[in-house]
Design a protein around this motif. Structure first.
Motif, PDB file in Angstrom:
ATOM      1  N   ILE A  48       0.844  -1.199   0.000  1.00 18.15           N
ATOM      2  CA  ILE A  48       0.000   0.000   0.000  1.00 18.15           C
ATOM      3  C   ILE A  48       0.878   1.248   0.000  1.00 18.15           C
ATOM      4  N   GLY A  49       1.928   1.249   0.803  1.00 19.09           N
ATOM      5  CA  GLY A  49       2.833   2.395   0.854  1.00 19.09           C
ATOM      6  C   GLY A  49       3.485   2.678  -0.487  1.00 19.09           C
ATOM      7  N   ALA A  50       3.910   1.627  -1.174  1.00 18.66           N
ATOM      8  CA  ALA A  50       4.531   1.810  -2.491  1.00 18.66           C
ATOM      9  C   ALA A  50       3.524   2.353  -3.501  1.00 18.66           C
ATOM     10  N   ALA A  51       2.312   1.809  -3.492  1.00 19.94           N
ATOM     11  CA  ALA A  51       1.280   2.260  -4.434  1.00 19.94           C
ATOM     12  C   ALA A  51       0.870   3.705  -4.153  1.00 19.94           C
ATOM     13  N   PHE A  52       0.627   4.025  -2.884  1.00 17.03           N
ATOM     14  CA  PHE A  52       0.251   5.393  -2.527  1.00 17.03           C
ATOM     15  C   PHE A  52       1.402   6.355  -2.813  1.00 17.03           C
TER      16      PHE A  52
END
Length: 150
Positions: A48-52
């Motif tokens: 999620i952190g990478a996508a956001f």
């Protein structure tokens, strides 16, 4: 140039902005809550952190903060609480990404793109859930309805 005063971004404010943006695009609160809760249960903090982080780094997304929709009152609540057995808290991850961006790059010039929406983060999570085969039939049905324009 943008204001010299850095915005204070809270999880409550972002959850309200995401909720209101989704409702404005014909997604009801239960659908949005389900997306964020499923994401907290089935996706990792790193994913999620990478996508956001990838989305937030797009210059157009700075306009979301520039529009100041992140301001809330003391009475506001967190609209996307994470379940007790969840692996991460997506709304907290999103707020951290924006806080990091503000810390590193403030003040911002006026953004060129203003077509970015808070709802994009919900759709990103839904897409990730679909890739992991963790989206419910109800969400798949809603997405199909949207794709067909129903």
């Amino acid at each position: 140039m943008g204001s010299k005063r850095k915005p204070f971004i809270t999880c409550k404010a972002l959850s309200l902005a995401v909720l209101e943006s989704g409702i404005a695009r014909n997604w009801t609160a239960p659908y949005l809550l389900e997306i964020w809760q499923l994401a907290s249960l089935h996706l990792t903090e790193e994913a999620i952190g990478a996508a956001f982080g990838e989305i937030v780094s797009n210059p157009g997304y700075k306009s979301l903060i520039m529009r100041r929709v992140y301001k809330v009152s003391a009475l506001d609540t967190l609209h996307f609480p994470h379940p007790p057995n969840s692996s991460c808290n997506p709304i907290h991850i999103l707020s951290e990404k924006f806080r990091d961006l503000v810390k590193s790059e403030w003040p911002w010039p006026e953004p060129e793109q203003l077509d970015c929406k808070w709802h994009d983060f919900s759709l990103l999570l839904l897409d990730m859930l679909l890739q992991e085969n963790a989206a419910s039939l109800r969400l798949k049905g809603k997405l199909l309805e949207e794709d067909l324009g129903i």
